[in-house]
Design an enzyme around this catalytic site. Structure first.
Site, mmCIF file in Angstrom:
data_model
loop_
_atom_site.group_PDB
_atom_site.id
_atom_site.type_symbol
_atom_site.label_atom_id
_atom_site.label_comp_id
_atom_site.label_asym_id
_atom_site.label_seq_id
_atom_site.Cartn_x
_atom_site.Cartn_y
_atom_site.Cartn_z
ATOM 1 N N VAL A 72 0.839 -1.204 0.000
ATOM 2 C CA VAL A 72 0.000 0.000 0.000
ATOM 3 C C VAL A 72 0.873 1.253 0.000
ATOM 4 C CG1 VAL A 72 -1.636 1.346 1.378
ATOM 5 C CG2 VAL A 72 -1.990 -1.103 1.090
ATOM 6 N N TRP B 171 2.682 1.585 -3.374
ATOM 7 C CA TRP B 171 1.683 1.854 -4.416
ATOM 8 C C TRP B 171 1.339 3.336 -4.457
ATOM 9 C CZ3 TRP B 171 -3.515 3.512 -3.947
ATOM 10 C CH2 TRP B 171 -4.254 3.458 -5.119
ATOM 11 N N HIS B 172 1.279 3.968 -3.277
ATOM 12 C CA HIS B 172 0.981 5.398 -3.240
ATOM 13 C C HIS B 172 2.141 6.219 -3.771
ATOM 14 C CE1 HIS B 172 -2.381 4.347 -0.474
ATOM 15 N NE2 HIS B 172 -2.929 5.396 -1.035
ATOM 16 N N ASP B 173 3.355 5.904 -3.307
ATOM 17 C CA ASP B 173 4.532 6.649 -3.777
ATOM 18 C C ASP B 173 5.787 5.991 -3.219
ATOM 19 O OD1 ASP B 173 5.992 8.525 -5.113
ATOM 20 O OD2 ASP B 173 5.035 10.259 -4.182
#
Length: 494
Positions: free
Chosen positions: A420, A423-425
């Protein structure tokens, strides 16, 4: 004798519950009166030190409006044009579906055409990168879907491009030679590699759903229908649309591309599985009636009015982005932190529900992203199940269960939250956020497993147990506040 004794115990318990409820109501009223009163004073006394405030339109004379949040400001500014574009798109889609009796194949072509217009405006020439990666993923799925090592290949491919897209900031056409360099002048208005995070989730969903379509389904449809009140009524709930394999012909290239760039859900979601999307292209959702969809839209308008009132009266987010909260007392920091969390919840509530509403009008039901208010989440598990809930459903289906489910729960959360975060950055602060969340999660899971074996034997035990749960919920929300006000926002996709 025993009957009268039981009746007296029952009456005493009912009376005790009423007194407890009354005390809780009085506490809630007092708490919010204090928070609102103090928040108004803080906004009035410190507005000159805050960044991101603009002249608003409410009250006379107009009060300053908190426009310090980039996501909310961009969404609010573009809301009229988004409403117009999606209004035209959904109107055309419904008209063409009725006039020409379009089903899955026809609707996939139609939505692909509309979505190409939409993303061409957003990304310009960069749509070539999107279709090149998407086509490669499609070929990989079609060629290796029946192989034992398919899921490994699928994850390596998609994670590889997820990292490369971020590292190279969406690439440059000049890397292909001087002949292509002029295309860098036509990169659109929105960075494509930011939106592509959601596309990656859809590509993985397509891969898994196609892979499972070649295996015997473990989903017991008859048993589900017996337990589901929606399916019992003759409608189709989202779960049955997701778990039921689509027809093998529906895993076509046009349906796949239409799924990846479906305009109403492209920018922010909610995230929908391929199976459910393909089945609703063929037969529009019947879970929500026209009246229910209209009521859903009216509730969204009410939420928008609430947000406008909040940003004109309370400058929670401006305190966080300006770092002015550092000068406040601990109690005031608590109030600002609590306000920031509620602002963030309402912001994402409005953004996600707007796009979901547009999708519902188009006949495609997506999961609700904010099914529960943040103030109703009493532990980390319920918080993350209700915050970006469609992402949670995606994680459960395509990560948690394949990794072993509840049998390896304590290990799975580390893998899942690490994913997670990246995946965001690609930032260390997000990885630290993910691992700290896991550290909070582990003791909570252990305590839950212990308390599940505990049975309250009397009214006093039940009261103590409820109070302990309430204290745990208080600690959970309080632990989220420092992260909220220090980095202004939890990870998000928009």
């Amino acid at each position: 004798m025993n009957t009268s004794k039981n009746n007296s115990k029952s009456k005493f318990k009912q009376k005790q519950n009423k007194v407890e409820l009354l005390l809780l109501i009085l506490y809630v009223i007092g708490f919010y009166i204090f928070c609102i009163h103090r928040s108004l004073h803080l906004s009035r006394d410190h507005f000159s030190k805050l960044r991101g405030l603009r002249i608003g339109w409410l009250f006379s004379p107009p009060r300053l409006n908190d426009a310090s949040d980039d996501q909310w400001r961009n969404f609010r500014t573009n809301l009229p044009i988004l409403s117009l574009v999606f209004g035209i798109f959904t109107l055309l889609a419904n008209i063409f579906r009725k006039l020409f009796h379009l089903r899955a194949r026809g609707m996939s072509f139609f939505w692909l055409f509309l979505s190409l217009i939409y993303i061409s405006y957003l990304h310009g020439a960069c749509i070539l990168f999107i279709f090149l990666i998407a086509s490669s993923n499609f070929l990989l799925v079609k060629i290796f879907a029946r192989a034992k090592y398919f899921t490994f290949l699928l994850w390596i491919f998609n994670l590889g491009f997820l990292f490369c897209n971020r590292i190279y900031q969406g690439y440059s056409f000049s890397i292909f030679g001087e002949y292509w360099e002029y295309l860098d002048n036509f990169r659109g208005t929105f960075r494509w590699h930011i939106c592509f995070n959601l596309v990656v989730l859809r590509m993985i969903s397509f891969g898994y759903d196609y892979h499972w379509a070649h295996q015997e389904s473990r989903f017991d449809q008859e048993k589900h229908i017996q337990r589901c009140h929606v399916c019992k009524s003759g409608k189709n709930c989202y779960q049955i649309l997701q778990e039921r394999n689509a027809h093998i012909n529906d895993y076509s290239f046009t349906t796949y591309l239409s799924y990846l760039v479906f305009a109403p859900l492209y920018i922010a979601g909610p995230i929908i599985s391929f199976n459910s999307f393909a089945s609703q292209l063929d037969v529009p959702q019947n879970h929500y009636s026209i009246k229910e969809v209209i009521w859903y839209g009216l509730r969204w308008v009410f939420g928008l009015c609430l947000m406008e009132l909040m940003t004109h009266l309370f400058y929670f987010n401006a305190f966080a982005t300006s770092a002015s909260w550092k000068m406040l007392s601990p109690m005031d920091i608590f109030i600002i932190g609590y306000g920031v969390i509620n602002f963030m919840w309402l912001k994402f509530f409005l953004i996600w529900r707007f796009f979901r509403f547009c999708s519902l009008i188009a006949g495609i039901e997506a999961p609700e992203n904010m099914p529960k208010c943040v103030n109703n989440c009493h532990d980390l598990e319920s918080f993350w199940k209700s915050w970006h809930a469609s992402f949670n459903k995606w994680i459960v289906r395509y990560m948690y269960i394949p990794l072993g489910g509840s049998q390896r729960k304590l290990l799975n959360i580390w893998v899942i939250f690490t994913f997670v975060a990246v995946w965001h950055d690609l930032e260390w602060k997000l990885l630290s956020w993910a691992w700290l969340t896991c550290l909070f999660f582990v003791p909570e899971l252990l305590v839950k497993s212990a308390t599940n074996a505990f049975q309250a034997k009397g009214a006093l035990d039940g009261f103590i147990f409820r109070e302990l749960r309430a204290a745990g919920g208080t600690i959970t929300i309080t632990c989220l506040m420092p992260k909220a006000i220090s980095s202004y926002s939890l990870p998000n996709t928009m």
